[in-house]
Scaffold this motif. Structure first.
Motif, mmCIF file in Angstrom:
data_model
loop_
_atom_site.group_PDB
_atom_site.id
_atom_site.type_symbol
_atom_site.label_atom_id
_atom_site.label_comp_id
_atom_site.label_asym_id
_atom_site.label_seq_id
_atom_site.Cartn_x
_atom_site.Cartn_y
_atom_site.Cartn_z
ATOM 1 N N GLY A 39 0.826 -1.173 0.117
ATOM 2 C CA GLY A 39 -0.067 0.117 0.027
ATOM 3 C C GLY A 39 0.827 1.225 -0.012
ATOM 4 N N VAL A 40 1.928 1.312 0.558
ATOM 5 C CA VAL A 40 2.716 2.473 0.784
ATOM 6 C C VAL A 40 3.314 2.884 -0.709
ATOM 7 C CG1 VAL A 40 5.086 3.409 1.666
ATOM 8 C CG2 VAL A 40 3.477 2.336 3.389
ATOM 9 N N SER A 41 3.759 1.823 -1.575
ATOM 10 C CA SER A 41 4.401 2.020 -2.702
ATOM 11 C C SER A 41 3.031 2.546 -3.623
ATOM 12 C CB SER A 41 4.831 0.884 -3.269
ATOM 13 O OG SER A 41 6.187 0.481 -2.419
ATOM 14 N N ARG A 42 1.969 1.943 -3.589
ATOM 15 C CA ARG A 42 0.631 2.128 -4.451
ATOM 16 C C ARG A 42 0.428 3.572 -4.246
ATOM 17 N NH1 ARG A 42 -2.691 -0.982 -2.454
ATOM 18 N NH2 ARG A 42 -3.728 0.501 -1.133
ATOM 19 N N ILE A 43 0.133 3.957 -3.058
ATOM 20 C CA ILE A 43 -0.356 5.286 -2.727
ATOM 21 C C ILE A 43 0.603 6.443 -2.928
ATOM 22 C CG2 ILE A 43 -1.007 6.665 -0.848
ATOM 23 C CD1 ILE A 43 -2.683 4.453 0.133
ATOM 24 N N ALA A 44 1.787 6.133 -2.596
ATOM 25 C CA ALA A 44 2.908 7.260 -2.773
ATOM 26 C C ALA A 44 2.999 7.220 -4.419
ATOM 27 C CB ALA A 44 4.078 6.817 -2.384
ATOM 28 N N SER A 45 3.080 6.436 -5.366
ATOM 29 C CA SER A 45 3.337 6.428 -6.528
ATOM 30 C C SER A 45 2.007 6.942 -7.434
ATOM 31 C CB SER A 45 3.497 5.053 -7.287
ATOM 32 O OG SER A 45 4.828 4.785 -6.839
ATOM 33 N N ALA A 46 0.780 6.727 -6.951
ATOM 34 C CA ALA A 46 -0.463 6.901 -7.445
ATOM 35 C C ALA A 46 -0.763 8.600 -7.280
ATOM 36 C CB ALA A 46 -1.750 6.043 -7.184
ATOM 37 N N THR A 47 -0.425 8.968 -6.095
ATOM 38 C CA THR A 47 -0.798 10.362 -5.745
ATOM 39 C C THR A 47 0.373 11.222 -6.352
ATOM 40 O OG1 THR A 47 -1.210 9.508 -3.420
ATOM 41 C CG2 THR A 47 -0.678 11.901 -3.589
ATOM 42 N N ALA A 48 1.514 10.738 -6.558
ATOM 43 C CA ALA A 48 2.501 11.583 -7.145
ATOM 44 C C ALA A 48 2.159 11.729 -8.712
ATOM 45 C CB ALA A 48 4.023 10.806 -6.933
ATOM 46 N N ASP A 49 1.828 10.746 -9.282
ATOM 47 C CA ASP A 49 1.386 10.719 -10.634
ATOM 48 C C ASP A 49 0.024 11.631 -10.921
ATOM 49 O OD1 ASP A 49 3.392 8.832 -11.275
ATOM 50 O OD2 ASP A 49 2.163 7.102 -11.474
ATOM 51 N N ALA A 50 -0.865 11.704 -9.858
ATOM 52 C CA ALA A 50 -2.006 12.508 -10.189
ATOM 53 C C ALA A 50 -1.558 13.994 -10.111
ATOM 54 C CB ALA A 50 -2.830 12.266 -9.019
ATOM 55 N N LEU A 51 -0.469 14.092 -9.492
ATOM 56 C CA LEU A 51 0.091 15.545 -9.528
ATOM 57 C C LEU A 51 1.305 15.826 -10.387
ATOM 58 C CD1 LEU A 51 -0.648 16.024 -5.450
ATOM 59 C CD2 LEU A 51 -1.991 16.973 -7.418
ATOM 60 N N ARG A 52 1.540 14.935 -11.341
ATOM 61 C CA ARG A 52 2.522 15.134 -12.499
ATOM 62 C C ARG A 52 3.863 15.022 -11.680
ATOM 63 N NH1 ARG A 52 2.749 20.502 -14.905
ATOM 64 N NH2 ARG A 52 2.130 21.218 -12.748
ATOM 65 N N ALA A 53 3.921 14.518 -10.569
ATOM 66 C CA ALA A 53 5.326 14.375 -9.828
ATOM 67 C C ALA A 53 5.622 12.888 -10.062
ATOM 68 C CB ALA A 53 5.292 14.611 -8.386
ATOM 69 N N LYS A 54 6.745 12.441 -9.617
ATOM 70 C CA LYS A 54 7.218 10.956 -9.422
ATOM 71 C C LYS A 54 7.702 10.476 -8.091
ATOM 72 C CE LYS A 54 6.397 10.065 -13.764
ATOM 73 N NZ LYS A 54 5.262 9.017 -14.080
ATOM 74 N N ALA A 55 7.157 9.328 -7.609
ATOM 75 C CA ALA A 55 7.530 9.048 -6.393
ATOM 76 C C ALA A 55 8.587 7.883 -6.241
ATOM 77 C CB ALA A 55 6.318 8.713 -5.360
ATOM 78 N N GLU A 56 9.530 8.003 -6.001
ATOM 79 C CA GLU A 56 10.663 6.677 -5.532
ATOM 80 C C GLU A 56 10.584 6.268 -4.007
ATOM 81 O OE1 GLU A 56 15.423 5.971 -5.582
ATOM 82 O OE2 GLU A 56 14.526 7.912 -6.005
ATOM 83 N N VAL A 57 9.998 5.019 -4.034
ATOM 84 C CA VAL A 57 9.584 4.500 -2.612
ATOM 85 C C VAL A 57 11.040 3.393 -2.549
ATOM 86 C CG1 VAL A 57 8.146 3.326 -1.230
ATOM 87 C CG2 VAL A 57 7.200 4.653 -3.019
ATOM 88 N N ILE A 58 11.600 3.576 -1.343
ATOM 89 C CA ILE A 58 12.343 2.628 -0.870
ATOM 90 C C ILE A 58 11.647 1.948 0.587
ATOM 91 C CG2 ILE A 58 15.008 2.144 0.191
ATOM 92 C CD1 ILE A 58 14.165 5.035 -2.038
ATOM 93 N N TYR A 59 11.524 0.776 0.563
ATOM 94 C CA TYR A 59 11.034 0.255 1.934
ATOM 95 C C TYR A 59 11.767 -1.030 2.354
ATOM 96 C CZ TYR A 59 6.759 -1.449 4.577
ATOM 97 O OH TYR A 59 5.936 -1.363 5.516
ATOM 98 N N THR A 60 12.257 -0.817 3.726
ATOM 99 C CA THR A 60 13.070 -1.703 4.392
ATOM 100 C C THR A 60 12.255 -2.380 5.478
ATOM 101 O OG1 THR A 60 15.019 -0.171 3.673
ATOM 102 C CG2 THR A 60 15.111 -1.707 5.139
#
Length: 401
Positions: free
Chosen positions: A276-297
């Protein structure tokens, strides 16, 4: 029948003194050189051990072998020893003498109790068969110490059947213990999200792709993973704890960084949160024309008590401390603990050791005013030694009237 109360009374003053010395001279993870030396001196002078060696530079492995014939089995008892980078309130007693470092989580108490338990079990080795492994562990706070023991080729894990430990809790009065069935501590995972945009002048915001707005939206949307995608009957925490981006009041930056933690007590929920963290970060950024790079450890797993070992801890606590000194905890703590790496492999119980002076002030773990009442030491010695003896089938005299 063993009179454990008399034995505990005999060793407690020395253990309390050693705990005070450790508290006054705290050391951070993997730097516990003086602490390790002090504990090793105590073991060599007071414990009838069969094997002793360093684990890493500061940890200690102690084996106590029972002398009775029987199954070649082993149990693990853990006591950690590292401190935290916190300035202790100078009104506390005992009080750290090291600026900016203190035992704010009770590891000084845990180390002392584990060493004292080794002493007591060494005195009783004629009464049981099998081995007790005592882990005097560094670096719990940075989640590195338990793996040092698990990776040590000199430790024979093939005969280990169970593992247990006690940890201070200011939610429980000193002299008592707290237990619960199932999950008692959470997993501890971390994430880093870098939101990439296109910077520019704050007055000409239509010409940029604003990562600050996108990052802010991500922070808010991530909370729905708990509030709208996790069952209210389950436990999960997601906290964004750090936001960095930009250096000037009128310049929109190119990127913003978010740092946070996720805690769960169920592995399926843990998997869902990571996805969910990767999905929401990426989709939210895309909706606002940005890009989200997610590193989950992923860090430590959830720590889950086994029912038969909770039963054992309750039985021992009722017998040695009294029925009014065993507290059934209603909820897990969402804190993490690297002993979970050990209990992921072996069944056992993680016991909350009452630290708060009855009627006294509350001092939170990881705070400058954390305090552990000395009564916790005798309760911890009785509990850990008692659980070990119960496992080995050694009868112990009940709490005196």
């Amino acid at each position: 029948m063993v009179n454990l109360h008399d034995m505990v009374r005999a060793v407690s003053p020395r253990i309390n003194d050693m705990r005070n010395r450790i508290h006054e001279n705290p050391e951070l993870g993997l730097k516990e050189y003086a602490t390790g030396d002090l504990l090793e001196s105590y073991i060599r002078e007071n414990v009838a051990y069969d094997s002793l060696h360093r684990v890493g530079e500061t940890g200690l492995f102690v084996e106590i072998k029972g002398k009775r014939s029987g199954k070649d089995r082993a149990i693990i008892i853990r006591g950690d020893m590292d401190a935290l980078p916190i300035q202790e309130d100078q009104a506390m007693s005992p009080c750290s003498r090291i600026p900016g470092v203190m035992h704010a989580c009770g590891h000084d108490v845990h180390a002392g109790i584990a060493a004292g338990t080794a002493c007591l079990l060494g005195q009783l080795k004629d009464l049981f068969s099998g081995s007790v492994y005592i882990f005097l562990q560094p670096a719990e706070e940075i989640l590195a110490g338990a793996k040092l023991f698990l990776d040590d080729p000199a430790i024979d894990f093939s005969k280990v059947e169970a593992a247990f430990a006690a940890h201070c809790s200011p939610e429980v009065d000193a002299g008592s213990i707290g237990v619960r069935y199932g999950g008692i501590l959470a997993s501890s995972d971390e994430f880093r999200i870098i939101v990439h945009g296109k910077g520019g002048h704050g007055a000409h915001c239509h010409t940029v792709i604003d990562p600050v707005v996108a990052a802010s939206s991500i922070v808010m949307n991530l909370q729905t993973l708990v509030s709208r995608q996790t069952s209210p009957a389950d436990s999960a925490v997601l906290s964004v704890c750090s936001i960095h981006g930009g250096k000037a009041f009128n310049i929109i930056p190119d990127e913003v960084e978010l740092l946070g933690t996720v805690r769960t007590v169920d592995e399926a929920t843990r998997d869902a949160m990571e996805t969910g963290v990767s999905r929401i970060a990426s989709a939210t950024a895309d909706a606002l024309r940005a890009k989200a790079e997610v590193i989950y450890t992923r860090g430590v797993p959830p720590l889950t008590n086994k029912s038969e070992w909770v039963d054992r801890a309750v039985r021992v606590g009722n017998s040695l401390l009294g029925k009014d000194h065993v507290v059934m905890l209603p909820h897990p703590s969402m804190g993490g603990e690297d002993f979970a790496f050990v209990m992921e492999k072996y069944p056992g119980v993680f016991i909350r050791l009452g630290a708060r002076t009855p009627g006294g002030p509350y001092g939170s773990l990881h705070s400058s005013t954390f305090y552990c009442d000395p009564a916790a030491i005798s309760a911890g010695l009785l509990t850990l030694t008692g659980v070990a003896l119960d496992y080995f089938g050694v009868p112990v005299q009940e709490k005196e009237a």
